[in-house]
Design an enzyme around this catalytic site. Sequence first.
Site, PDB file in Angstrom:
ATOM      1  N   TYR A 183      -8.624  -4.675  47.939  1.00  0.00           N
ATOM      2  CA  TYR A 183      -7.841  -5.510  47.029  1.00  0.00           C
ATOM      3  C   TYR A 183      -7.175  -6.640  47.809  1.00  0.00           C
ATOM      4  O   TYR A 183      -6.278  -6.399  48.614  1.00  0.00           O
ATOM      5  CB  TYR A 183      -6.798  -4.636  46.332  1.00  0.00           C
ATOM      6  N   LYS A 201     -11.704  -6.501  44.938  1.00  0.00           N
ATOM      7  CA  LYS A 201     -10.909  -7.102  43.857  1.00  0.00           C
ATOM      8  C   LYS A 201     -10.283  -8.355  44.448  1.00  0.00           C
ATOM      9  O   LYS A 201      -9.296  -8.296  45.189  1.00  0.00           O
ATOM     10  CB  LYS A 201      -9.833  -6.116  43.368  1.00  0.00           C
TER      11      LYS A 201
END
Length: 306
Positions: A140, A168
């Site tokens: 992320y 992400k």
Amino acid sequence: MNKRSRADWQGYIPAITTPFDANRNLDLPALGMLLEWLHSEGMHGLLLAGTTGEWPSMSTDECKTLFSAAGAQLGGKLPLLAGCNAYTASRVLELADHAAASGFDGIVVTPPPYYRPSADEIHGFYADISAETKLPICVYNWPPGTGIDMPLALLKRLAALDNVVAIKQSTSDLRRFVDTFFALRDRIRIFGHSMDEHGLALLEARGGDGTMGAGAVLGRTHPDFYNKLWAGDIAGARECGRMDRVILDEWYTPELVGRFGSGPAILKAGLNAQGLPGGYVRPPLRDVSAADAERIRETLVALGRI
């Protein structure tokens, strides 16, 4: 090495809020109702204990309780991802082990916040996790929360780790997202497509995996952006994206910082306004003011949600 097939994650996967009651305790009955609603609204997966889930204010035991409850309710019904963020790989792995035992399908991990580690230190952090976890990892990149916008060269190194199957990419820099997408989409899954004309054009032309958004306060509208796109209903997808864009523009700055307070506080106010289990935020965050709650409600009225 192509690792895309190791995770069937796609579409709209919201990072959900964590309900706390008026005493700021974890509210498991409210969580159960929220999970039931999200599932009934057709989410393509769920991310628990992410940024929107207020992980920094939860203890390790509370995160484990959250994973146990969600896994018992929805495990096997849709992909469940656990936010396993921490300053050390050992705590990430402790949370990841519990998520695996609770029936989760993967973990989402940011670089350690606050420290501002170097590229080699970040790589070592993820390498330690990759070597030990039973679950696939989604890296992320979250610059507003970590203070680090990981460059493409580092993301390529992380994508080569055995258990990393997705990124992400939540940078606010569109060019950086596009560069990440084209460099790594044939090796791992890339999330972060904007649900607007830019995102739609890229998805139509080159495909893509999806969006890990926040809160899902518009219910089915969010996953329907992808459902309609996949069905060839571009006009329908565009309308869903327009509604999503309204709340982004009215509730957040271009850097994805909340206009009325923290992201969790805004999203919980949006859920509460619809009679859904939003609840309260936990200190140091503060609930939005009554005036701002009314502005949030007015947006939802204009969108036909109330």
